[in-house]
Design an enzyme around this catalytic site. Structure first.
Site, PDB file in Angstrom:
ATOM      1  CG  HIS A  66     -35.202  -6.111 -33.004  1.00  0.00           C
ATOM      2  ND1 HIS A  66     -35.261  -5.398 -34.182  1.00  0.00           N
ATOM      3  CD2 HIS A  66     -35.830  -5.334 -32.075  1.00  0.00           C
ATOM      4  CE1 HIS A  66     -35.880  -4.252 -33.982  1.00  0.00           C
ATOM      5  NE2 HIS A  66     -36.234  -4.186 -32.714  1.00  0.00           N
ATOM      6  CD  GLU A  69     -39.502  -6.879 -30.105  1.00  0.00           C
ATOM      7  OE1 GLU A  69     -40.206  -5.894 -30.420  1.00  0.00           O
ATOM      8  OE2 GLU A  69     -38.316  -6.762 -29.728  1.00  0.00           O
ATOM      9  CG  HIS A  70     -40.434  -5.175 -35.009  1.00  0.00           C
ATOM     10  ND1 HIS A  70     -40.710  -3.933 -35.539  1.00  0.00           N
ATOM     11  CD2 HIS A  70     -39.573  -4.958 -34.006  1.00  0.00           C
ATOM     12  CE1 HIS A  70     -40.018  -3.009 -34.877  1.00  0.00           C
ATOM     13  NE2 HIS A  70     -39.325  -3.607 -33.938  1.00  0.00           N
ATOM     14  CD  GLU A 142     -36.387  -0.703 -33.325  1.00  0.00           C
ATOM     15  OE1 GLU A 142     -37.000  -1.414 -34.140  1.00  0.00           O
ATOM     16  OE2 GLU A 142     -36.304  -0.981 -32.106  1.00  0.00           O
TER      17      GLU A 142
END
Lengths: 427, 425
Positions: A66, A69-70, A142
């Site tokens: 993840h 991905e950022h 997040e």
């Protein structure tokens, strides 16, 4: 190049596997927008693998897929690629799941330019030590946001009850502690292992000319000269059949308690038609046991045990699978007892063929409704393809299900040893 | 190019809108009832939306109604409520498969229209009262719905901001009403509310899909006998003066992340000369990934995962939302205020401006790819009283100038800050 036709659905699509291994699917649709996803078969569960460069087994920090991905959105000049999509009238986004990472955009303008941008940014890693550190603050928030979400907590709680060792236990975004160990170098290791075109799938749908699009993609990929790559070696988790924990409870400041029950899949190593048959069977069974038209649903409502948040779902992917049933409830303990009893009673009764037929019709209508959305088609087509299934065969597959398919799934899936429950209670 | 074809006809008190479009595999039908938002009515109407979709005289239980829907290839029936400025809109929504894609091709649209008419005109009621057991059941559903907002802190914080900011205005009323009022509604009172809705509300029916408008009109006319409406005087705007000082409200709960919501007054609503400029201002300030808020609160300062603004265009408010560490409260508020000043001083590039326009136009066009947003787009005409084509909407966005955006920014005045934070140490 292969032409695929689904005449019942009035759809035609084109498939081509490029020389570098990338699978490309183009589905022309008379919509205003074009929606494109570029997906790698790599998600939060892929945390132990052999790196292609150093050829050694590594275990990477939780949440790194993840995090990567950022960081993909960063360009070599330090800008972020959102800006370029914006200038070209497109909205870009990405998401990471247990076993996939998808990059996507939608636009009604400059499709070809945006497609080039998508391919280029995902194939150009460009982060720095400094930008990696900076991202930790953003992702930290997040994670905190999800920590405060009771629906998310009960969902993950149930998964952790089911799995003892499997990395599906890990939160997709990781924890504030685990992401603090992520470095520029580790991100590169993950990138070089999992972002080779042969591990990826490109799906394009919208008002496009498939031949032109295919040519564009092919030229773009040929320019980059990807070398052939050895297959990826991932660690297969050693996971017992039984659930890790039969039940657990946490307390939060909520207005309504929440409760989910579920069954862990015994042998989640199906693919293709077998997987399709199994997951449609379990979904139909859940509809037959707990659907809004059932007697059980009425009883649970009359006993004040469920409200409109009540839902059920089955999902299976390579190496993990589970059903989930529940929602808000005034009395989690009583709900767990009732749901279990209803499943047992259903197992002991003959299958009501009329209800079976009705539930099947309902599911088919649901599939057609979902097909109105290009986002659904792209994301689900990709998921199906990566499990060697075909999304456009859903309706015929529903139509060909038999009573004995359902009975087999009923015995196989709903087993006491693989049952667990998780509740969020009021503080 | 014509983006959207709509054929409309009026039958008695009903405006019917047919949108023939061939890109969907289902047909979508929505009926919308619009009335002024009042404290007196809001909870009753919310309960009514639950009671209507729950049962009909012919199918007096949810279970029976669901079975009929399932038999129609999983047709769906749902209800919804919305607050649009000072108006309350109750919707019933149905979707049904286009029989062209089914192996058994019995016509479904007619049956679904009949079923919707049954839901509207033959509720499970007699002698001037809804069925008492149904009402009890739906009271529980509604109360759960109202209390569930507490468990979604983003929505909760937004609701609390509006509660505090608009205390004196109709707009503060909660769309789903108030839990403490639910139990006071008797089956008779609910029936009166129903009668009032059927006879007085502005009613619009939308059918979107691969349909022939003339067939739709004939079928609708046969089963939806609405009598003529008495014209209602509508007070769309409630003038409120800008605050003399900023109202700050802090609330403590056991949360890991603080929720910062800031409410601004704009005095600009749909139909005003600066409305389009405000949309562009809002996009540039806090909607898109190149926006001032995303770039400065998230990307530069890494204070938040989300930092965005939204424009309540029927009311003329703009709300900024962000999830942050409690300790970063002042830092974040200062950045947000600074960024508004930047906009007011015209510190944004032409590139940013053009990018915002491109993305707004893109969003309008993408909206035409969903039957639900097509209905929302067409319903704007009912809410504003102004008919406007998609082509004109796009043109108006293009025409917005830098000066207009600066003007819009200058009309943006901070009214209330609401901060939900963890319990003090």
């Amino acid at each position: 190049m292969e032409k695929l036709r689904f005449s019942e659905l009035d759809e035609k699509m084109i498939y081509h596997r490029l020389s570098n291994g990338l699978s490309v699917y183009v589905l022309p649709k008379n919509f205003n927008k074009t929606y494109v996803t570029f997906t790698t078969k790599y998600g939060s569960i892929d945390n132990r693998f052999r790196t292609p460069d150093k050829n050694e087994w590594v275990q990477v920090p939780d949440g790194i897929a993840h995090f990567l991905e950022h960081k993909m959105f960063e360009m070599p000049d330090g800008s972020d690629v959102f800006q370029q999509f914006g200038r070209q009238g497109a909205q870009a986004n990405a998401f990471t799941s247990f076993n996939r990472t998808a990059y996507l955009f939608s636009t009604t303008d400059q499709v070809e330019k945006n497609l080039q941008t998508l391919l280029d940014f995902v194939q150009t890693p460009a982060w720095t030590d400094k930008s990696v550190e900076k991202e930790k603050g953003i992702i930290g928030q997040e994670i905190r946001m999800y920590d405060d979400n009771p629906d998310w907590r009960v969902y993950y709680g149930l998964i952790r009850n089911m799995y003892r060792n499997h990395p599906i236990r890990i939160d997709i975004a990781g924890t504030v502690e685990s992401i603090s160990d992520i470095t520029k170098e580790l991100l590169y290791d993950c990138y070089t292992t999992f972002y080779h075109p042969s591990n990826m799938l490109l799906f394009i749908t919208g008002p496009v000319d498939p031949d032109r699009i295919l040519k564009l993609v092919e030229e773009n990929q040929n320019r980059k000269g990807f070398k052939e790559k050895k297959p990826i070696e991932r660690h297969d988790p050693d996971e017992p059949e039984k659930v890790a924990k039969k039940t657990s409870v946490i307390k939060m400041d909520v207005s309504l308690p929440k409760c989910l029950i579920g069954f862990k899949e015994k042998s989640p190593y199906r693919s293709g038609e077998k997987l399709m048959k199994h997951e449609l069977s379990v979904s139909l069974l859940l509809e037959l046991i707990f659907g809004r038209g059932t007697e059980n649903y009425r009883i649970l409502t009359d006993e004040h045990l469920i409200d409109e948040s009540f839902s059920f779902d089955y999902s299976e992917e390579w190496s993990f699978g589970f059903s989930m049933i529940g929602g808000n409830t005034a009395d989690p303990e009583r709900l767990i007892e009732r749901l279990k009893k209803m499943i047992d009673d259903f197992k002991n009764c003959p299958l009501d063929m009329e209800a079976f037929d009705r539930a099947r019709k309902k599911q088919i209508g649901g599939v057609l409704r979902a097909f109105n959305s290009l986002e659904y088609i792209a994301n689900q087509f990709t998921r199906y393809r990566l499990n060697q299934m075909d999304l456009f065969n859903l309706i015929p597959a529903f139509e060909s299900l038999t009573g004995s398919d359902l009975k087999a799934a009923l015995e196989d899936h709903f087993n006491e040893d693989r049952f667990t429950s998780f509740s969020v209670l009021k503080k | 190019m014509v983006y959207l074809v709509e054929k409309a006809k009026t039958f008695g008190g009903l405006d019917v809108h047919a949108v023939p479009i061939n890109k969907f595999k289902t047909t979508t039908i929505a009926i919308r009832f619009k009335a002024p938002l009042t404290r007196e009515n809001v909870t009753k109407r919310a309960l009514l939306s639950y009671a209507l979709k729950s049962a009909t005289a012919k199918s007096p239980s949810t279970q029976q109604l669901e079975k009929r829907l399932d038999d129609l290839y999983g047709a769906s029936l749902s209800s919804g409520l919305a607050k649009k400025g000072n108006e309350h809109v109750l919707s019933l929504l149905m979707t049904v498969a286009n029989e062209r894609f089914l192996s058994d091709s019995a016509p479904l649209l007619k049956k679904v229209l009949e079923l919707l008419a049954e839901v509207v005109f033959q509720p499970f009621a007699k002698d001037g009262a809804f069925d008492a057991a149904t009402v009890e059941k739906e009271k529980r559903s509604l109360k759960q719905r109202i209390s569930s907002i507490y468990d979604d802190k983003m929505s909760y914080a937004n609701q609390r901001l509006i509660d505090e900011m608009c205390k004196q205005e109709v707009y503060h009323l909660h769309t789903y009403g108030y839990a403490e009022e639910v139990d006071q509604i008797s089956p008779e009172l609910l029936y009166d509310t129903y009668q009032d809705m059927i006879h007085r509300d502005k009613v619009d029916l939308y059918v979107v899909g691969q349909v022939d408008p003339e067939t739709v009109f004939t079928e609708v006319k046969a089963v939806f006998p609405f009598s003529g409406r008495r014209a209602m005087t509508e007070e769309r705007r409630q003038t409120v003066s800008n605050p003399e000082s900023v109202h700050v409200v802090e609330e403590h709960q056991a949360v890991k992340q603080g929720k910062l919501n800031m409410g601004f007054r704009t005095s600009i609503v749909r139909g005003d000369p600066l409305y389009d400029a405000y949309q562009v201002f809002n996009g540039l300030f806090g909607v898109f990934p190149h926006s001032k808020l995303f770039m400065n609160v998230r990307e530069k300062a890494s204070l938040a995962y989300y930092a965005s603004s939204s424009y309540e265009s029927y009311k003329g408010l703009m709300v900024v939302m962000s999830g942050i560490e409690t300790d970063n409260y002042e830092k974040t508020v200062n950045i947000i205020k600074e960024q508004l000043k930047e906009m007011q001083s015209g510190n944004f590039s032409d590139a940013e401006l053009n990018q915002t326009k491109a993305l707004i136009k893109n969003a309008i066009l993408e909206g035409l790819d969903s039957p639900y947003s097509i209905i929302d787009i067409l319903y704007q005409e009912v809410l504003t009283g102004v008919k406007e084509s998609v082509e004109d909407k796009l043109k108006r966005i293009d025409k917005v100038t830098r000066d207009e955006i600066i003007k819009a920014a200058k009309q943006t005045v901070l009214d209330t800050i609401y901060f939900l934070r963890n319990e003090a140490a």
